[in-house]
Design an enzyme around this catalytic site. Structure first.
Site, PDB file in Angstrom:
ATOM      1  N   GLY A   4      33.681   1.269   9.079  1.00 15.61           N
ATOM      2  CA  GLY A   4      33.634   0.601  10.377  1.00 15.61           C
ATOM      3  C   GLY A   4      33.698   1.530  11.579  1.00 15.61           C
TER       4      GLY A   4
ATOM      5  CG  MET B 114      26.560  -0.544   2.820  1.00 14.63           C
ATOM      6  SD  MET B 114      25.213   0.156   3.801  1.00 14.63           S
ATOM      7  CE  MET B 114      24.596   1.353   2.626  1.00 14.63           C
TER       8      MET B 114
ATOM      9  CD  GLU C  84      25.164   6.238  11.851  1.00 12.30           C
ATOM     10  OE1 GLU C  84      25.993   5.329  11.738  1.00 12.30           O
ATOM     11  OE2 GLU C  84      24.603   6.771  10.877  1.00 12.30           O
TER      12      GLU C  84
ATOM     13  CG  HIS D  73      18.308   2.833   7.819  1.00 15.27           C
ATOM     14  ND1 HIS D  73      18.858   2.439   6.614  1.00 15.27           N
ATOM     15  CD2 HIS D  73      17.435   3.828   7.526  1.00 15.27           C
ATOM     16  CE1 HIS D  73      18.324   3.153   5.639  1.00 15.27           C
ATOM     17  NE2 HIS D  73      17.453   4.003   6.161  1.00 15.27           N
TER      18      HIS D  73
ATOM     19  CD  GLN E  82      29.203   7.864  10.472  1.00  9.76           C
ATOM     20  OE1 GLN E  82      30.360   8.118  10.769  1.00  9.76           O
ATOM     21  NE2 GLN E  82      28.846   6.711   9.918  1.00  9.76           N
TER      22      GLN E  82
ATOM     23  CD  GLU F 190       8.253  -3.855   6.299  1.00  9.74           C
ATOM     24  OE1 GLU F 190       7.822  -2.763   5.986  1.00  9.74           O
ATOM     25  OE2 GLU F 190       7.885  -4.485   7.318  1.00  9.74           O
TER      26      GLU F 190
HETATM   27  C1  GAR Z   1      26.451   4.242   8.871  1.00  4.83           C
HETATM   28  O1  GAR Z   1      26.149   5.595   8.705  1.00  4.83           O
HETATM   29  C2  GAR Z   1      25.200   3.402   8.931  1.00  4.83           C
HETATM   30  O2  GAR Z   1      24.134   4.078   9.540  1.00  4.83           O
HETATM   31  C3  GAR Z   1      24.933   3.151   7.478  1.00  4.83           C
HETATM   32  O3  GAR Z   1      26.193   2.942   6.911  1.00  4.83           O
HETATM   33  C4  GAR Z   1      27.159   3.712   7.623  1.00  4.83           C
HETATM   34  C5  GAR Z   1      28.329   2.821   7.958  1.00  4.83           C
HETATM   35  O4  GAR Z   1      29.359   3.561   8.528  1.00  4.83           O
HETATM   36  N1  GAR Z   1      24.073   2.009   7.277  1.00  4.83           N
HETATM   37  C6  GAR Z   1      23.156   1.926   6.313  1.00  4.83           C
HETATM   38  O5  GAR Z   1      22.966   2.802   5.497  1.00  4.83           O
HETATM   39  C7  GAR Z   1      22.367   0.622   6.308  1.00  4.83           C
HETATM   40  N2  GAR Z   1      21.208   0.738   5.479  1.00  4.83           N
HETATM   41  P1  GAR Z   1      30.537   2.858   9.308  1.00  4.83           P
HETATM   42  O6  GAR Z   1      31.086   1.767   8.374  1.00  4.83           O
HETATM   43  O7  GAR Z   1      31.550   3.941   9.510  1.00  4.83           O
HETATM   44  O8  GAR Z   1      30.003   2.300  10.594  1.00  4.83           O
END
Ligand code: GAR
Length: 218
Positions: free
Chosen positions: A15, A93, A177, A112, A174, A146
């Site tokens: 999270g 996920m 992100e 993603h 990250q 998709e």
């Molecule tokens: C993140 O890196 C996100 O980009 C990835 O899961 C991680 C979650 O981290 N998402 C995917 O791979 C979706 N296909 P978080 O729980 O620390 O936010």
């Protein structure tokens, strides 16, 4: 209840993206409220983050459902109780059914860890390294039927270093992100980005196929 746009966040793990969005809501940068954080896994760190921020949480353990359809139907029930303006997938996920995706089309976004359309699915950092990519990154996109395929809203490009491992690359991705996801949520809640007939617009102007670009080399 306030008149602010209402967000439901779906998580499966640590999270950190949820935290970045919580922080941006708290600081007033995102003009919205988070009414529910829903996890398909019990006892993950993201649930603790939500509780600490005083946000209602719900665990729906997918292993306790007999089918994907039954699980998604219960998620819909829980989400619709909140009447959200936006559903945010933050490290959620699970593959979603068509019914689920269609229900929230135009108001559900995902992050993603790759420069989509490259590297859909799992192990994106290792696959980018194996392919010798000079650059990698992360994408926020609208969710369509998709898998990892919806129209892009914003991407951040991260140069690959010669000594990168999947872990070091993931760490640098990250950081980005946590910049672009709150920004995309902010734009949506301000009514600035829209999905219309498969096309994303920002302030009424169609975005290029990659979406907006945050290039850390600038
Ligand atoms: C993140 O890196 C996100 O980009 C990835 O899961 C991680 C979650 O981290 N998402 C995917 O791979 C979706 N296909 P978080 O729980 O620390 O936010």
């Amino acid at each position: 209840m306030s008149d602010l746009p209402n967000i439901v966040v779906l998580i499966s793990g640590s999270g950190t993206n949820l935290q970045a969005i919580i922080d941006a809501v708290r600081s007033g940068d995102i003009p919205a409220r988070i009414s529910l954080v829903l996890s398909n896994r019990p006892e993950v760190k993201g649930l603790e983050r939500a509780r600490q921020a005083g946000i209602e949480t719900k665990v729906l353990d997918h292993t306790e459902f007999t089918s994907r359809e039954a699980f998604d139907a219960e998620m819909i029930r829980q989400i619709d109780r909140q009447q959200p303006d936006l559903v945010v997938l933050a490290g959620f996920m699970r593959i979603l059914t068509g019914d689920f995706v269609r229900r929230y089309e135009g108001r559900m976004i995902n992050i993603h860890p790759s420069l989509l359309p490259k590297y859909r699915g799992l192990h994106t950092h290792q696959r980018a390294l194996d392919a010798g990519e000079p650059e990698h990154g992360v994408t926020v996109h609208f969710v369509t039927e998709e898998l990892d395929g919806g129209p892009n809203i914003i991407q951040a490009v991260v140069p690959v270093q010669p000594d990168d491992t999947a872990e070091t690359l993931a760490q640098r991705v990250q950081v980005h992100e946590h910049l672009i996801y709150p920004l995309a949520v902010k734009w949506f809640t301000e009514g600035r980005i829209r999905l219309t007939q498969g096309e994303v617009t920002l302030d009424g102007t169609p975005l290029p196929p990659g979406g907006c670009l945050l290039d850390s080399r600038d």
